[in-house]
Design a protein around this motif. Sequence first.
Motif, PDB file in Angstrom:
ATOM      1  N   PRO A 192       0.825  -1.208   0.000  1.00  0.00           N
ATOM      2  CA  PRO A 192       0.000   0.000   0.000  1.00  0.00           C
ATOM      3  C   PRO A 192       0.860   1.259   0.000  1.00  0.00           C
ATOM      4  O   PRO A 192       2.052   1.213   0.301  1.00  0.00           O
ATOM      5  N   TYR A 193       0.233   2.372  -0.334  1.00  0.00           N
ATOM      6  CA  TYR A 193       0.878   3.685  -0.282  1.00  0.00           C
ATOM      7  C   TYR A 193       0.180   4.432   0.826  1.00  0.00           C
ATOM      8  O   TYR A 193      -0.915   4.980   0.637  1.00  0.00           O
ATOM      9  N   GLU A 194       0.759   4.412   2.033  1.00  0.00           N
ATOM     10  CA  GLU A 194       0.112   5.015   3.192  1.00  0.00           C
ATOM     11  C   GLU A 194       1.151   5.456   4.218  1.00  0.00           C
ATOM     12  O   GLU A 194       2.261   4.948   4.255  1.00  0.00           O
ATOM     13  N   LEU A 195       0.756   6.402   5.021  1.00  0.00           N
ATOM     14  CA  LEU A 195       1.612   6.931   6.074  1.00  0.00           C
ATOM     15  C   LEU A 195       0.970   6.617   7.417  1.00  0.00           C
ATOM     16  O   LEU A 195      -0.194   6.952   7.639  1.00  0.00           O
ATOM     17  N   HIS A 196       1.723   5.960   8.280  1.00  0.00           N
ATOM     18  CA  HIS A 196       1.232   5.577   9.605  1.00  0.00           C
ATOM     19  C   HIS A 196       1.795   6.541  10.638  1.00  0.00           C
ATOM     20  O   HIS A 196       3.005   6.553  10.870  1.00  0.00           O
ATOM     21  N   LEU A 197       0.941   7.341  11.246  1.00  0.00           N
ATOM     22  CA  LEU A 197       1.367   8.223  12.333  1.00  0.00           C
ATOM     23  C   LEU A 197       1.315   7.416  13.618  1.00  0.00           C
ATOM     24  O   LEU A 197       0.296   6.810  13.934  1.00  0.00           O
ATOM     25  N   ASP A 198       2.396   7.395  14.346  1.00  0.00           N
ATOM     26  CA  ASP A 198       2.475   6.630  15.583  1.00  0.00           C
ATOM     27  C   ASP A 198       1.585   7.289  16.635  1.00  0.00           C
ATOM     28  O   ASP A 198       1.818   8.424  17.037  1.00  0.00           O
ATOM     29  N   ALA A 199       0.578   6.565  17.083  1.00  0.00           N
ATOM     30  CA  ALA A 199      -0.397   7.107  18.028  1.00  0.00           C
ATOM     31  C   ALA A 199       0.223   7.481  19.378  1.00  0.00           C
ATOM     32  O   ALA A 199      -0.354   8.264  20.127  1.00  0.00           O
ATOM     33  N   LYS A 200       1.395   6.960  19.689  1.00  0.00           N
ATOM     34  CA  LYS A 200       2.067   7.308  20.934  1.00  0.00           C
ATOM     35  C   LYS A 200       2.870   8.600  20.805  1.00  0.00           C
ATOM     36  O   LYS A 200       3.306   9.157  21.788  1.00  0.00           O
ATOM     37  N   ARG A 201       3.063   9.064  19.566  1.00  0.00           N
ATOM     38  CA  ARG A 201       3.920  10.226  19.343  1.00  0.00           C
ATOM     39  C   ARG A 201       3.199  11.431  18.748  1.00  0.00           C
ATOM     40  O   ARG A 201       3.775  12.506  18.668  1.00  0.00           O
ATOM     41  N   VAL A 202       1.988  11.251  18.251  1.00  0.00           N
ATOM     42  CA  VAL A 202       1.239  12.360  17.654  1.00  0.00           C
ATOM     43  C   VAL A 202      -0.157  12.421  18.282  1.00  0.00           C
ATOM     44  O   VAL A 202      -0.632  11.478  18.873  1.00  0.00           O
TER      45      VAL A 202
END
Length: 77
Positions: free
Chosen positions: A61-71
């Motif tokens: 896939p073409y996706e960006l995962h924002l880390d829920a612990k950091r954002v």
Amino acid sequence: MISAGPRHNIVIHPEDAPDLQPLPNWENSVGCCGPSGDSGLNRACPCGARVATLAADCWGPYELHLDAKRVYGYDPS
């Protein structure tokens, strides 16, 4: 659709976070056509904080995962 990354991350289109930059020396950005996302955090804020994983290789896939612990979300209202 099921995301390719870890559970509980916030998944967005990579172009929705244009200020995030690759880590120095493209750390954790291994892949044949782009970063696979399998090596962990590979994108940072302008301040240098590692906050996201870009998955953009040709086989996934073409996706960006924002880390829920950091954002966190921001509500301007």
